[in-house]
Design a protein around this motif. Structure first.
Motif, mmCIF file in Angstrom:
data_model
loop_
_atom_site.group_PDB
_atom_site.id
_atom_site.type_symbol
_atom_site.label_atom_id
_atom_site.label_comp_id
_atom_site.label_asym_id
_atom_site.label_seq_id
_atom_site.Cartn_x
_atom_site.Cartn_y
_atom_site.Cartn_z
ATOM 1 N N ASN A 120 62.863 39.311 37.703
ATOM 2 C CA ASN A 120 61.996 39.288 38.885
ATOM 3 C C ASN A 120 60.529 39.500 38.550
ATOM 4 O OD1 ASN A 120 64.213 38.921 40.595
ATOM 5 N ND2 ASN A 120 64.549 41.140 40.792
ATOM 6 N N ASP A 121 60.230 39.871 37.305
ATOM 7 C CA ASP A 121 58.837 40.092 36.900
ATOM 8 C C ASP A 121 58.119 38.795 36.563
ATOM 9 O OD1 ASP A 121 59.311 42.768 37.238
ATOM 10 O OD2 ASP A 121 59.706 43.158 35.118
ATOM 11 N N SER A 122 58.833 37.693 36.505
ATOM 12 C CA SER A 122 58.180 36.405 36.273
ATOM 13 C C SER A 122 57.269 36.072 37.440
ATOM 14 C CB SER A 122 59.224 35.300 36.097
ATOM 15 O OG SER A 122 60.018 35.523 34.961
ATOM 16 N N GLY A 123 56.112 35.520 37.116
ATOM 17 C CA GLY A 123 55.171 35.161 38.174
ATOM 18 C C GLY A 123 53.741 35.210 37.678
ATOM 19 N N PHE A 124 52.814 35.401 38.618
ATOM 20 C CA PHE A 124 51.389 35.373 38.322
ATOM 21 C C PHE A 124 50.806 36.784 38.473
ATOM 22 C CE2 PHE A 124 52.663 31.326 40.169
ATOM 23 C CZ PHE A 124 52.283 30.447 39.170
ATOM 24 N N TYR A 125 50.026 37.181 37.481
ATOM 25 C CA TYR A 125 49.369 38.487 37.489
ATOM 26 C C TYR A 125 47.857 38.274 37.478
ATOM 27 C CZ TYR A 125 53.930 40.485 36.409
ATOM 28 O OH TYR A 125 55.253 40.849 36.452
ATOM 29 N N GLU A 126 47.183 39.109 38.229
ATOM 30 C CA GLU A 126 45.731 39.005 38.334
ATOM 31 C C GLU A 126 45.104 40.354 37.985
ATOM 32 O OE1 GLU A 126 42.847 38.881 42.057
ATOM 33 O OE2 GLU A 126 43.782 36.908 41.726
ATOM 34 N N CYS A 127 44.195 40.314 37.025
ATOM 35 C CA CYS A 127 43.457 41.508 36.601
ATOM 36 C C CYS A 127 42.020 41.392 37.100
ATOM 37 C CB CYS A 127 43.497 41.635 35.078
ATOM 38 S SG CYS A 127 42.405 42.897 34.411
ATOM 39 N N THR A 128 41.600 42.336 37.918
ATOM 40 C CA THR A 128 40.250 42.332 38.474
ATOM 41 C C THR A 128 39.511 43.584 38.001
ATOM 42 O OG1 THR A 128 40.990 41.142 40.439
ATOM 43 C CG2 THR A 128 38.866 42.255 40.569
ATOM 44 N N VAL A 129 38.367 43.382 37.364
ATOM 45 C CA VAL A 129 37.570 44.495 36.834
ATOM 46 C C VAL A 129 36.209 44.479 37.518
ATOM 47 C CG1 VAL A 129 36.647 45.599 34.765
ATOM 48 C CG2 VAL A 129 38.734 44.224 34.612
ATOM 49 N N LEU A 130 35.809 45.624 38.031
ATOM 50 C CA LEU A 130 34.517 45.778 38.696
ATOM 51 C C LEU A 130 33.748 46.887 38.001
ATOM 52 C CD1 LEU A 130 32.494 45.177 40.984
ATOM 53 C CD2 LEU A 130 33.714 46.879 42.367
ATOM 54 N N ARG A 131 32.534 46.579 37.541
ATOM 55 C CA ARG A 131 31.688 47.564 36.879
ATOM 56 C C ARG A 131 30.370 47.713 37.642
ATOM 57 N NH1 ARG A 131 33.404 45.797 31.377
ATOM 58 N NH2 ARG A 131 34.809 47.417 30.638
ATOM 59 N N GLU A 132 30.009 48.946 37.905
ATOM 60 C CA GLU A 132 28.740 49.272 38.543
ATOM 61 C C GLU A 132 27.877 50.038 37.546
ATOM 62 O OE1 GLU A 132 29.518 51.437 42.086
ATOM 63 O OE2 GLU A 132 30.339 49.712 43.168
ATOM 64 N N PHE A 133 26.753 49.440 37.172
ATOM 65 C CA PHE A 133 25.863 50.038 36.186
ATOM 66 C C PHE A 133 24.834 50.919 36.876
ATOM 67 C CE2 PHE A 133 27.565 46.229 34.326
ATOM 68 C CZ PHE A 133 27.844 46.588 33.016
ATOM 69 N N GLU A 134 24.433 51.981 36.187
ATOM 70 C CA GLU A 134 23.513 52.953 36.751
ATOM 71 C C GLU A 134 22.127 52.769 36.163
ATOM 72 O OE1 GLU A 134 25.157 56.773 36.040
ATOM 73 O OE2 GLU A 134 27.012 56.394 37.155
ATOM 74 N N PHE A 135 21.185 52.324 37.000
ATOM 75 C CA PHE A 135 19.778 52.196 36.622
ATOM 76 C C PHE A 135 18.925 52.956 37.636
ATOM 77 C CE2 PHE A 135 21.574 48.408 34.622
ATOM 78 C CZ PHE A 135 21.027 48.482 33.354
ATOM 79 N N GLY A 136 19.187 54.220 37.798
ATOM 80 C CA GLY A 136 18.438 54.984 38.782
ATOM 81 C C GLY A 136 18.835 54.593 40.190
ATOM 82 N N PHE A 137 17.849 54.075 40.960
ATOM 83 C CA PHE A 137 18.116 53.660 42.333
ATOM 84 C C PHE A 137 18.757 52.270 42.391
ATOM 85 C CE2 PHE A 137 14.573 56.651 42.633
ATOM 86 C CZ PHE A 137 15.080 57.557 43.549
ATOM 87 N N PHE A 138 18.702 51.538 41.293
ATOM 88 C CA PHE A 138 19.239 50.182 41.265
ATOM 89 C C PHE A 138 20.590 50.204 40.562
ATOM 90 C CE2 PHE A 138 19.328 45.927 39.075
ATOM 91 C CZ PHE A 138 19.625 45.213 40.219
ATOM 92 N N THR A 139 21.638 49.782 41.246
ATOM 93 C CA THR A 139 23.000 49.807 40.678
ATOM 94 C C THR A 139 23.624 48.413 40.755
ATOM 95 O OG1 THR A 139 23.886 50.474 42.825
ATOM 96 C CG2 THR A 139 23.379 52.234 41.251
ATOM 97 N N PRO A 140 23.326 47.546 39.800
ATOM 98 C CA PRO A 140 23.955 46.217 39.799
ATOM 99 C C PRO A 140 25.435 46.324 39.432
ATOM 100 C CG PRO A 140 22.696 46.528 37.800
ATOM 101 C CD PRO A 140 22.432 47.732 38.652
ATOM 102 N N SER A 141 26.193 45.356 39.842
ATOM 103 C CA SER A 141 27.626 45.344 39.572
ATOM 104 C C SER A 141 28.039 43.987 39.016
ATOM 105 C CB SER A 141 28.426 45.654 40.840
ATOM 106 O OG SER A 141 28.181 44.667 41.834
ATOM 107 N N PHE A 142 29.041 44.014 38.164
ATOM 108 C CA PHE A 142 29.581 42.806 37.568
ATOM 109 C C PHE A 142 31.099 42.862 37.682
ATOM 110 C CE2 PHE A 142 25.581 43.708 35.473
ATOM 111 C CZ PHE A 142 24.931 42.488 35.502
ATOM 112 N N SER A 143 31.707 41.730 37.925
ATOM 113 C CA SER A 143 33.153 41.679 38.084
ATOM 114 C C SER A 143 33.731 40.525 37.270
ATOM 115 C CB SER A 143 33.544 41.518 39.557
ATOM 116 O OG SER A 143 33.041 40.291 40.067
#
Length: 222
Positions: A120-143
């Motif tokens: 039953n483990d056969s199928g599609f898996y999705e890995c989602t990674v979200l990173r929020e970088f700290e630059f003081g007041f500016f916090t850009p994110s990459f996924s």
């Protein structure tokens, strides 16, 4: 002198080959797509950081979607695992108690491990990674999102790549053994030649009359 220089050069090359792989390097490698029934299976998901000196807050989510039984029916995507703030948790569902964290400490490798794989483990898996970088007041994110299609089989299939790799390993071993043998013969011949030259020099010196040894400027008498 030549032999000593060759030894130093070979030692330097050996040190370079030994030290070079020890540097931390992040490589995005694909995940395995075939699992064996009843065995553990590692789902590989790698998100390399471009700036290792910047602190980032990382969140990882894993989703599972079974293979569609019919073409017109879209299977539902289920949230099965999450990692956030150094806490890993497998969400309630069909994978509860069968998932384990298999990532790295720097969170560049965010892989998970499926314990006791079933059909039953056969199928599609999705890995989602979200990173929020700290630059003081500016916090850009990459996924980043990575999809893995997993097939469960009763027995493992022969991996041709592994077979070729094993053959190449033996070929390389034979080549290195032959090269070492050639080097040993070369060094032995150099040492033997040096000993013969030293013996010839000593023999010629002993053959010189004692008068000429005391007075090198004296003419040689027949």
């Amino acid at each position: 002198m030549i032999s000593q220089y060759r030894v130093h050069l070979q030692t330097l090359v050996l040190v370079i080959f030994v030290v070079h792989p020890s540097r931390p390097v992040c490589v995005d490698v694909p995940s395995e797509t075939e699992a064996v029934l009843g065995k553990p299976m590692r789902l590989t998901c790698i998100f390399c950081m471009k700036r290792e000196e910047v602190k980032a807050k990382t969140r990882v989510d894993w989703y599972y979607m079974p293979t569609a039984a019919e073409k017109d029916i879209i299977p539902e995507k289920t949230h099965i695992y999450k990692y956030e703030d150094s806490n890993a948790e497998d969400v309630d569902g069909p994978f509860k108690g069968r998932l384990a964290w298999s990532g790295s400490q720097d969170l560049q490798d965010v892989s998970i491990l499926i314990l006791n794989v079933s059909y039953n483990d056969s199928g599609f898996y999705e890995c989602t990674v979200l990173r929020e970088f700290e630059f003081g007041f500016f916090t850009p994110s990459f996924s980043k999102t990575k999809n893995i299609t997993l097939n469960v089989k009763e027995k493992a299939t022969d991996d041709t790549t592994a077979i070729y790799s094993e053959i190449m390993m033996y070929v390389l071993l034979v080549f290195l053994t032959f090269w070492l043998l050639v080097e040993m013969v070369y060094c032995y011949r150099k040492i033997s030649k040096s000993d013969e030259q030293a013996q010839d020099t000593a023999t010629n010196y002993l053959a010189i009359p004692s008068e000429q040894k005391d007075n090198p400027a004296a003419p040689v008498t027949e």
